[in-house]
Design a protein around this motif. Sequence first.
Motif, PDB file in Angstrom:
ATOM      1  N   ILE A  88      53.382   9.389 -22.324  1.00 41.92           N
ATOM      2  CA  ILE A  88      53.137   8.945 -20.943  1.00 41.92           C
ATOM      3  C   ILE A  88      54.114   9.634 -20.001  1.00 41.92           C
ATOM      4  CG2 ILE A  88      53.034   6.943 -19.406  1.00 41.92           C
ATOM      5  CD1 ILE A  88      52.459   5.207 -21.851  1.00 41.92           C
ATOM      6  N   PHE A  89      55.355   9.749 -20.440  1.00 34.97           N
ATOM      7  CA  PHE A  89      56.375  10.416 -19.627  1.00 34.97           C
ATOM      8  C   PHE A  89      56.012  11.883 -19.380  1.00 34.97           C
ATOM      9  CE2 PHE A  89      60.068  13.237 -19.672  1.00 34.97           C
ATOM     10  CZ  PHE A  89      60.742  12.802 -18.541  1.00 34.97           C
ATOM     11  N   ARG A  90      55.591  12.585 -20.418  1.00 35.12           N
ATOM     12  CA  ARG A  90      55.266  14.010 -20.290  1.00 35.12           C
ATOM     13  C   ARG A  90      54.141  14.247 -19.296  1.00 35.12           C
ATOM     14  NH1 ARG A  90      53.214  16.500 -25.033  1.00 35.12           N
ATOM     15  NH2 ARG A  90      53.758  18.483 -24.110  1.00 35.12           N
ATOM     16  N   THR A  91      53.184  13.329 -19.267  1.00 35.59           N
ATOM     17  CA  THR A  91      52.045  13.476 -18.360  1.00 35.59           C
ATOM     18  C   THR A  91      52.404  13.067 -16.941  1.00 35.59           C
ATOM     19  OG1 THR A  91      50.526  13.032 -20.198  1.00 35.59           O
ATOM     20  CG2 THR A  91      49.645  12.788 -17.969  1.00 35.59           C
ATOM     21  N   SER A  92      53.256  12.079 -16.802  1.00 37.71           N
ATOM     22  CA  SER A  92      53.539  11.494 -15.491  1.00 37.71           C
ATOM     23  C   SER A  92      54.643  12.203 -14.724  1.00 37.71           C
ATOM     24  CB  SER A  92      53.933  10.016 -15.660  1.00 37.71           C
ATOM     25  OG  SER A  92      52.938   9.299 -16.368  1.00 37.71           O
ATOM     26  N   CYS A  93      55.579  12.844 -15.424  1.00 40.05           N
ATOM     27  CA  CYS A  93      56.801  13.332 -14.782  1.00 40.05           C
ATOM     28  C   CYS A  93      56.998  14.833 -14.989  1.00 40.05           C
ATOM     29  CB  CYS A  93      58.012  12.577 -15.330  1.00 40.05           C
ATOM     30  SG  CYS A  93      57.852  10.773 -15.215  1.00 40.05           S
ATOM     31  N   ASP A  94      57.881  15.391 -14.185  1.00 40.75           N
ATOM     32  CA  ASP A  94      58.235  16.801 -14.275  1.00 40.75           C
ATOM     33  C   ASP A  94      59.676  16.912 -14.781  1.00 40.75           C
ATOM     34  OD1 ASP A  94      55.840  17.972 -12.500  1.00 40.75           O
ATOM     35  OD2 ASP A  94      56.651  16.184 -11.523  1.00 40.75           O
ATOM     36  N   ASP A  95      60.037  18.090 -15.254  1.00 42.41           N
ATOM     37  CA  ASP A  95      61.384  18.275 -15.810  1.00 42.41           C
ATOM     38  C   ASP A  95      62.402  18.569 -14.711  1.00 42.41           C
ATOM     39  OD1 ASP A  95      60.264  20.696 -15.187  1.00 42.41           O
ATOM     40  OD2 ASP A  95      61.065  21.754 -16.928  1.00 42.41           O
ATOM     41  N   VAL A  96      62.526  17.645 -13.787  1.00 43.06           N
ATOM     42  CA  VAL A  96      63.415  17.839 -12.641  1.00 43.06           C
ATOM     43  C   VAL A  96      64.882  17.856 -13.069  1.00 43.06           C
ATOM     44  CG1 VAL A  96      64.262  16.771 -10.511  1.00 43.06           C
ATOM     45  CG2 VAL A  96      61.810  16.916 -10.951  1.00 43.06           C
ATOM     46  N   GLY A  97      65.256  16.971 -13.985  1.00 38.72           N
ATOM     47  CA  GLY A  97      66.650  16.892 -14.415  1.00 38.72           C
ATOM     48  C   GLY A  97      67.039  17.992 -15.380  1.00 38.72           C
ATOM     49  N   THR A  98      66.191  18.255 -16.367  1.00 39.34           N
ATOM     50  CA  THR A  98      66.529  19.217 -17.419  1.00 39.34           C
ATOM     51  C   THR A  98      66.137  20.644 -17.077  1.00 39.34           C
ATOM     52  OG1 THR A  98      64.421  18.716 -18.509  1.00 39.34           O
ATOM     53  CG2 THR A  98      66.367  17.500 -19.248  1.00 39.34           C
ATOM     54  N   ARG A  99      65.430  20.836 -15.980  1.00 38.12           N
ATOM     55  CA  ARG A  99      65.015  22.186 -15.583  1.00 38.12           C
ATOM     56  C   ARG A  99      66.233  23.075 -15.331  1.00 38.12           C
ATOM     57  NH1 ARG A  99      61.861  21.850 -10.283  1.00 38.12           N
ATOM     58  NH2 ARG A  99      60.268  20.998 -11.675  1.00 38.12           N
ATOM     59  N   SER A 100      66.116  24.343 -15.677  1.00 40.23           N
ATOM     60  CA  SER A 100      67.182  25.304 -15.377  1.00 40.23           C
ATOM     61  C   SER A 100      66.978  25.857 -13.974  1.00 40.23           C
ATOM     62  CB  SER A 100      67.164  26.450 -16.401  1.00 40.23           C
ATOM     63  OG  SER A 100      67.546  25.990 -17.670  1.00 40.23           O
ATOM     64  N   TYR A 101      67.932  25.589 -13.111  1.00 43.35           N
ATOM     65  CA  TYR A 101      67.902  26.098 -11.748  1.00 43.35           C
ATOM     66  C   TYR A 101      68.715  27.395 -11.682  1.00 43.35           C
ATOM     67  CZ  TYR A 101      66.107  21.453 -10.653  1.00 43.35           C
ATOM     68  OH  TYR A 101      65.340  20.310 -10.617  1.00 43.35           O
ATOM     69  N   TYR A 102      68.472  28.181 -10.653  1.00 41.36           N
ATOM     70  CA  TYR A 102      69.213  29.434 -10.517  1.00 41.36           C
ATOM     71  C   TYR A 102      70.721  29.184 -10.511  1.00 41.36           C
ATOM     72  CZ  TYR A 102      64.835  31.831  -9.407  1.00 41.36           C
ATOM     73  OH  TYR A 102      63.571  32.360  -9.467  1.00 41.36           O
ATOM     74  N   PHE A 103      71.114  28.084  -9.912  1.00 40.74           N
ATOM     75  CA  PHE A 103      72.531  27.743  -9.840  1.00 40.74           C
ATOM     76  C   PHE A 103      73.153  27.564 -11.222  1.00 40.74           C
ATOM     77  CE2 PHE A 103      75.490  24.183 -10.236  1.00 40.74           C
ATOM     78  CZ  PHE A 103      76.579  24.675  -9.529  1.00 40.74           C
ATOM     79  N   ASP A 104      72.368  27.144 -12.195  1.00 42.37           N
ATOM     80  CA  ASP A 104      72.911  26.841 -13.518  1.00 42.37           C
ATOM     81  C   ASP A 104      73.521  28.061 -14.200  1.00 42.37           C
ATOM     82  OD1 ASP A 104      72.437  24.077 -13.637  1.00 42.37           O
ATOM     83  OD2 ASP A 104      70.324  24.415 -14.076  1.00 42.37           O
ATOM     84  N   THR A 105      73.170  29.248 -13.730  1.00 36.61           N
ATOM     85  CA  THR A 105      73.821  30.454 -14.248  1.00 36.61           C
ATOM     86  C   THR A 105      75.321  30.395 -14.001  1.00 36.61           C
ATOM     87  OG1 THR A 105      71.832  31.751 -13.804  1.00 36.61           O
ATOM     88  CG2 THR A 105      73.871  32.978 -14.134  1.00 36.61           C
ATOM     89  N   CYS A 106      75.708  29.813 -12.890  1.00 36.83           N
ATOM     90  CA  CYS A 106      77.123  29.654 -12.551  1.00 36.83           C
ATOM     91  C   CYS A 106      77.819  28.772 -13.588  1.00 36.83           C
ATOM     92  CB  CYS A 106      77.244  29.053 -11.151  1.00 36.83           C
ATOM     93  SG  CYS A 106      78.915  28.570 -10.664  1.00 36.83           S
ATOM     94  N   ILE A 107      77.218  27.631 -13.916  1.00 36.63           N
ATOM     95  CA  ILE A 107      77.797  26.726 -14.908  1.00 36.63           C
ATOM     96  C   ILE A 107      77.866  27.405 -16.273  1.00 36.63           C
ATOM     97  CG2 ILE A 107      77.520  24.520 -16.105  1.00 36.63           C
ATOM     98  CD1 ILE A 107      78.305  24.169 -13.233  1.00 36.63           C
TER      99      ILE A 107
END
Length: 356
Positions: A88-107
């Motif tokens: 249900i979670f996979r269908t209802s939600c997006d990977d907003v928290g775990t997604r790799s953002y461009y900024f994460d290259t810095c981390i």
Amino acid sequence: MFKLVLICLSPLLVNSYVHRSASYPICLSETNNACQEEMKKKNETLARISYYYPPLTDSLKNYTEQCRDVMECASGLECFKGKPQWEIFRTSCDDVGTRSYYFDTCIYQILKKIYSNDHNCTAGFSFENLFTADTIFKKEKQCVLNIGQRVCKTDDFNFLQNNYDELIELYTNNPTSGIDRWDHPSGKFYMMHCDVLRSDFVQKSVGIMVSSVNQENVNVKKLLEIAQITQKCTHKSPFVYGNSNYYNIWIKYAQTIVAVMTNVFKHRPTLSQYQCLTSLKSYDFFREVVQCMDAGNVKKCVWFFINLYCQEEIMADSKNQTVTWAPHKESNVPDVSFSMFKNNQRHKFVFTVSNN
């Protein structure tokens, strides 16, 4: 004494690969139709989240609430009856928290520097203590910022500096419930630890030639040590799911592959002198072996690619091999001839029995 001149060829194996299709969310159209209002609100919130910088506390909390509203609506659908909450979670939600953002290259670049132990604040860090990086981020803020100023893009560093405490709290805070873990930034942060180790594993394997692969080689021992720690990292992270890419398979079976290679060179020492193996990087060779292993065992896959890369030298070396055979006196063995094809040319070989 009877002498036979033989062409000794190792049997070729079938090159078999298995391609698995990706798993997609279920009941997607049903959820879109039945939960239109909830989906609309969630997507409006999602549209306000940048793809470059990760959402901070309030933004992530707001999105999570909208996501849970969709889940609550979808959970009542007939399509999801008997299905786990994860679906249900996979269908209802997006990977907003775990997604790799461009900024994460810095981390990620900061983590690499922490692992390198070339800063005063990271001198006590050890590969064996995989999750001490979060302590360094919390207790050594200025040192981490100094590293970030050197390795991050200016805009990324400014974002880190302006939002440091809030961002690091998000990246290092460990959720307690399963549903909170599924899309939490800390899962991504801890997987960065493993990615740094994987990167080190690959880099070191590039520097080792196949002909040097054996269990006594110092560089190979170090490679296996990193592989073992990387595997522990992957298993220790409580947020990892669907983690089955080929690097993980490679790391998991590194010890086995090296053991097989050691045994191969022990029984066929001349192989270690072949140009085809002395000039071949273990990274390239093991990459092929790992892909083959998806449908075969390690030993067969190793031999398949040795044959593949070294056909010319195996053929040339085998021509010089002599096998002695003494049949019973009453045997009357005639000459035997046969033909083989190499490079589209016919080669005739004769087994000659003589009393010499």
